[in-house]
Design a protein around this motif. Sequence first.
Motif, PDB file in Angstrom:
ATOM      1  N   VAL A   1     -86.508  -6.327 -10.736  1.00  0.00           N
ATOM      2  CA  VAL A   1     -85.925  -6.115 -12.210  1.00  0.00           C
ATOM      3  C   VAL A   1     -85.717  -4.513 -11.993  1.00  0.00           C
ATOM      4  N   VAL A   2     -84.915  -4.483 -13.260  1.00  0.00           N
ATOM      5  CA  VAL A   2     -84.252  -3.053 -13.644  1.00  0.00           C
ATOM      6  C   VAL A   2     -84.500  -3.130 -15.284  1.00  0.00           C
TER       7      VAL A   2
ATOM      8  N   LEU B   1     -84.795  -6.273 -19.998  1.00  0.00           N
ATOM      9  CA  LEU B   1     -84.934  -6.419 -18.405  1.00  0.00           C
ATOM     10  C   LEU B   1     -83.935  -7.063 -17.744  1.00  0.00           C
ATOM     11  N   SER B   2     -83.489  -6.753 -16.645  1.00  0.00           N
ATOM     12  CA  SER B   2     -82.309  -7.459 -15.894  1.00  0.00           C
ATOM     13  C   SER B   2     -82.420  -8.933 -15.900  1.00  0.00           C
ATOM     14  N   ASP B   3     -83.612  -9.440 -16.121  1.00  0.00           N
ATOM     15  CA  ASP B   3     -83.664 -11.005 -16.201  1.00  0.00           C
ATOM     16  C   ASP B   3     -83.549 -11.268 -17.387  1.00  0.00           C
ATOM     17  N   GLY B   4     -83.210 -10.538 -18.397  1.00  0.00           N
ATOM     18  CA  GLY B   4     -83.012 -11.164 -19.617  1.00  0.00           C
ATOM     19  C   GLY B   4     -84.269 -11.076 -20.582  1.00  0.00           C
ATOM     20  N   SER B   5     -85.425 -10.885 -20.147  1.00  0.00           N
ATOM     21  CA  SER B   5     -86.575 -10.745 -20.883  1.00  0.00           C
ATOM     22  C   SER B   5     -86.658  -9.150 -21.396  1.00  0.00           C
TER      23      SER B   5
END
Length: 528
Positions: A354-355, A370-374
């Motif tokens: 993640v970023v 975060l890049s996963d939307g969290s």
Amino acid sequence: MSATEDPSPKRDGLFRRTALSLLPPTAGIDAVPLADAAARLEALERQVQRDLRYLDYPMERWVSPRETDAGEHIWDVVVVGAGQGGLALTFGLRREKVDNVIALDRAPEGREGPWITYARMLTLRSPKHVTGPDLGVASLTPQAWYVATYGETAWEQLGKWPRGAWQDYLIWYRKVLDLPVRNGTEVTGLDPEGEMVRVRGHDVATGAPLSWLARKVVLSTGIEGNGAWQLPNLPFDDIPPERFMHTNWEYDLGKVRGKRVAVLGAGASAFDTAASALELGAAEVHQFVRRKRVPDVNPFRLMERAGFLHHFADMTDARRWRWMMAITGNGQPPTQDGVNRCTAHDSYAITTGVVWTNLRMIGDEVEITLSDGSRYLCDFLVLGTGYTIDLTQRPELAPFADKIRLWRDAFEPPEADQGDAVETYPYLSGDLSFQEKVPGTAPFLKHIHNFTYMATASVGYSGASLTGMKYGIQRLLDGITSFLWLAEADYYLGEIEAYSDLDLDTDALERVRARTERSQETQKDFAQ
């Protein structure tokens, strides 16, 4: 299979593990000086002076003193930075009988370099038996100092060097050699003046302007000496400055006690700072890593061979480029010690792949997207995001940074490698001096030498790497003293041509010659 070999698959090929590498890195870290350490160090210092006398040949100074028409002193060499590299170079120049030298450092005496400022690892990652600053003088080696201070048994038990002990060694090294260092000096500019370079700066304490006129300048300014510590492209202007830090900033991590800390990055400094925060009482530390896996193979270990360290610069540009891609392509892993320190805490967590895409304040909390939307809420941010290579960000280089030749100006890499950070490294000559991007536009650059990690692509390990120091130092010494000698050669040729000091008493030969002549005359008379 021997008892010292590791049965894991990584033991095959070039990455064999040895008994030394299997020794826990923190083994012996709690060693205390011997009761008679002071007396033992005094004896070692006497040995150093004896060894230097034994090796003191040639003894004569040979560089003529110089001054401007206005009477200003001209320095043969000014070294910017008095960490391990700057100290060793200054010592090396003195051994070559070039003693019109000064080293400048912005830090107070004893706090040069990273070891007791922003470094947070427990030990160096270099092998404990590494040499370099000693320049081949056995009594000056790190091991000699350590054994004198802590004893042979402690040395045998030691895994790797505690960083505080390494700083103590460097302090002793400077003292025993009486090296010419001016601390508290910030260098802010390098201005060409004819064939020389004006080093400008100021006194850190008073702000008083300072300058030195030099024939040669060496930049021994560490990893950040070619740019700046890098922050990710996120809205840090919206985050109070007391809520974040870069891992290579000096910061009192005691302030995170009881706080939730988010760490970005997978390098050694990220793990070391995360571990320090945990050890100082952070409520939790959550580390975020862009890669799906933390690197676990360190190709830098392969390069600890004399062939590479001595002759990397002898290869073609294409071969050096391939080597740099192999070295830097997968990243350097954190240390085992850093990982162990983190994973020992139940309050430590890590998320990979993640970023961070955004930051904002929500009340008194920092929210990370975060890049996963969290999203993740925390109190403090630690940024282990390395450095950017950009000469325009260095005040001493910025005015002429556009005139310095970079690797992208000298070599066209394969298409797959284009855009790699190595393209932004300075393309240096064999003596580590800068080159002009356009010949004739900045001839003074050949008098500025880059003794930092960014010399790696051109000449291999050098100033910012302890493992390659002795090879980089010798390259610098050869280049600098060659320049100084060529400027003196005509003067000494005249000296030789006019030289008339007697080196041989020929009176006895003259008496024998006269006697021989008389004998020959007598023989002629007898023959007649």
